[in-house]
Design an enzyme around this catalytic site. Structure first.
Site, mmCIF file in Angstrom:
data_model
loop_
_atom_site.group_PDB
_atom_site.id
_atom_site.type_symbol
_atom_site.label_atom_id
_atom_site.label_comp_id
_atom_site.label_asym_id
_atom_site.label_seq_id
_atom_site.Cartn_x
_atom_site.Cartn_y
_atom_site.Cartn_z
ATOM 1 C CB THR A 17 -0.949 -0.084 1.255
ATOM 2 O OG1 THR A 17 -1.831 -0.929 1.041
ATOM 3 C CG2 THR A 17 -1.777 1.282 1.487
ATOM 4 C CG ASP A 61 -1.693 -6.721 -2.574
ATOM 5 O OD1 ASP A 61 -1.560 -7.355 -1.729
ATOM 6 O OD2 ASP A 61 -2.591 -5.853 -2.732
ATOM 7 C CB SER A 62 2.543 -8.003 0.681
ATOM 8 O OG SER A 62 1.552 -8.006 1.832
ATOM 9 C CB SER A 63 -2.272 -10.704 -1.049
ATOM 10 O OG SER A 63 -2.709 -9.935 -0.150
ATOM 11 C CB THR A 93 0.432 -4.345 6.222
ATOM 12 O OG1 THR A 93 -0.837 -3.913 5.434
ATOM 13 C CG2 THR A 93 1.053 -2.802 6.348
ATOM 14 C CG ASP A 94 -2.715 -7.599 3.138
ATOM 15 O OD1 ASP A 94 -3.209 -7.069 4.255
ATOM 16 O OD2 ASP A 94 -3.274 -7.708 2.121
ATOM 17 C CD GLN A 282 -7.819 -22.692 16.859
ATOM 18 O OE1 GLN A 282 -8.777 -22.269 17.498
ATOM 19 N NE2 GLN A 282 -7.810 -24.067 16.179
ATOM 20 C CB CYS A 283 -4.301 -18.196 22.382
ATOM 21 S SG CYS A 283 -5.849 -19.243 23.105
HETATM 22 N N1 ASP Z 1 -2.830 -5.464 0.324
HETATM 23 C C1 ASP Z 1 -1.795 -4.815 0.900
HETATM 24 C C2 ASP Z 1 -0.671 -5.603 0.702
HETATM 25 O O1 ASP Z 1 -0.235 -6.271 1.633
HETATM 26 C C3 ASP Z 1 -1.940 -4.215 2.099
HETATM 27 C C4 ASP Z 1 -1.019 -3.244 2.735
HETATM 28 O O2 ASP Z 1 -0.156 -2.947 2.226
HETATM 29 O O3 ASP Z 1 -1.310 -2.742 3.776
HETATM 30 O O4 ASP Z 1 0.335 -5.304 -0.238
#
Ligand code: ASP
Length: 346
Positions: A17, A61-63, A93-94, A282-283
């Protein structure tokens, strides 16, 4: 060693992002190039640092991040290790916590800062958190102690008010600026008016050997998250996934799972086939104590390894890394019970 007295920092821009712009047709955010990003942070020039950059082509995108990208980052750090004092990785961030965990294992004997950051709002937005995160990440990467040694000598995530150990971090929020947290480890630094390092929490590699990069990850690993009502058919199917070598079993509470005969038989059979099963809670907070309840103890007796307080992200990447080194299941089990780079409290 870098020759100039000005800190030399290499920025590796992978996407996320922080550098995204809006697609005028679909109105969705998509990664854009580094020059756009850096043009939006003119304040960087006020830092008396020598900054160079590399960028993923194209930024992603990190996904879409996968172990090949982790290797690309690790090998770039290896290539430029002697020429720079520190590294800042700009990342979505993902999957940031997975990348941070993977890099912590891949970069053996690391003695320089690798600071990963990104943002919740694109750098071009008026209220962006990206500008501050980038500037602070650069300052953390350049920070030295009273002896002139790098303050941070590990992979860490810098986000808003905190610096966290990379392999202890988890993304906690999809919309809060403080998006990351280490639920089982203190912050490495607090970011306020000053950057206040928690020096007792910083990792120091016991090895003085040179950096050794291990870019190979074995992908034959997976998560298996328990839930009440999971059928024997589902469990049998997942445990028999073709080629599977390692499973992160996400259990309840302090590492507990059903004790019924079929469940235990399926788990025992998988262990006997040589599948390494790592028990992770899982906690979000706390860890596995398989001596507490019969439901946890049965797993230990079946040969399931305790993950103690390791995060899911560190657990799955540690399995990829250990199998990636070509280790046999018994050796993998041995190293799962060792703290390799600050990822687990034993
Ligand atoms: N979908 C974005 C990513 O992980 C989300 C982000 O960067 O906050 O690339």
């Amino acid at each position: 060693m870098p020759s100039s007295s000005r800190p030399k920092i290499l920025i590796i821009y992978t996407g996320g992002t922080i550098g995204m712009i809006e697609n005028p047709v679909t109105h969705t955010l998509q990664p854009f190039d580094f020059s756009h990003l850096i043009d939006n942070v003119p304040k960087v020039k006020k830092l008396a640092y020598d900054i160079e950059h590399l960028q993923f082509d194209p930024p992603i995108d990190s996904s879409n991040m996968n172990p090949t990208h982790w290797a690309e980052i690790a090998l770039a750090i290896e290539k430029h290790y002697d020429a720079f004092d520190g590294f800042v990785v700009l990342h979505g961030t993902d999957t940031m916590a997975f990348t941070a965990s993977a890099l912590s294992f891949m970069l053996e004997n690391l003695h320089k800062p690798v600071i990963i950051t990104g943002s919740q709002l694109p750098i071009g937005e008026v209220r962006t958190d990206g500008e501050e995160n980038l500037i602070t990440a650069l300052q953390v990467a350049a920070a030295v102690d009273a002896h002139g040694q790098a303050m941070v000598q590990e992979v860490a995530i810098l986000f808003e008010n905190y610096l966290w150990r990379g392999n202890r971090s988890t993304k906690m929020s999809a919309d809060n600026f403080n998006a990351f947290r280490s639920n089982n480890y203190p912050e490495l630094a607090r970011i306020g008016l000053d950057i206040t390092f928690n020096t007792g929490a910083l990792y120091r590699s016991p090895s003085r050997r040179p950096l050794k990069v291990r870019p190979v990850m074995d992908l034959n690993v997976m998560f298996l998250e328990l839930h009440p009502g999971m059928t024997d058919t589902t469990l049998r199917h997942l445990l028999s996934t073709p080629g599977i070598k390692g499973i992160v079993l996400k259990t309840y509470g302090a590492g507990n799972a059903p004790t019924d005969a079929t469940f235990m038989r399926l788990i025992c059979e998988a262990v006997q086939r040589g599948v390494v099963i790592l028990n992770v809670t899982q906690c979000v907070n706390g860890g596995v104590d398989n001596t507490l309840y019969e439901t946890g103890n049965s797993l230990a007796e079946a040969g399931v390894i305790s993950g103690h307080d390791i995060t899911s992200e560190a657990a799955v990447t540690k399995l990829m890394y250990l199998f990636g080194m070509g280790l046999a299941p018994d050796a993998v089990k041995h190293y799962l019970e060792c703290d390799l780079c600050g990822e687990v409290t034993l």
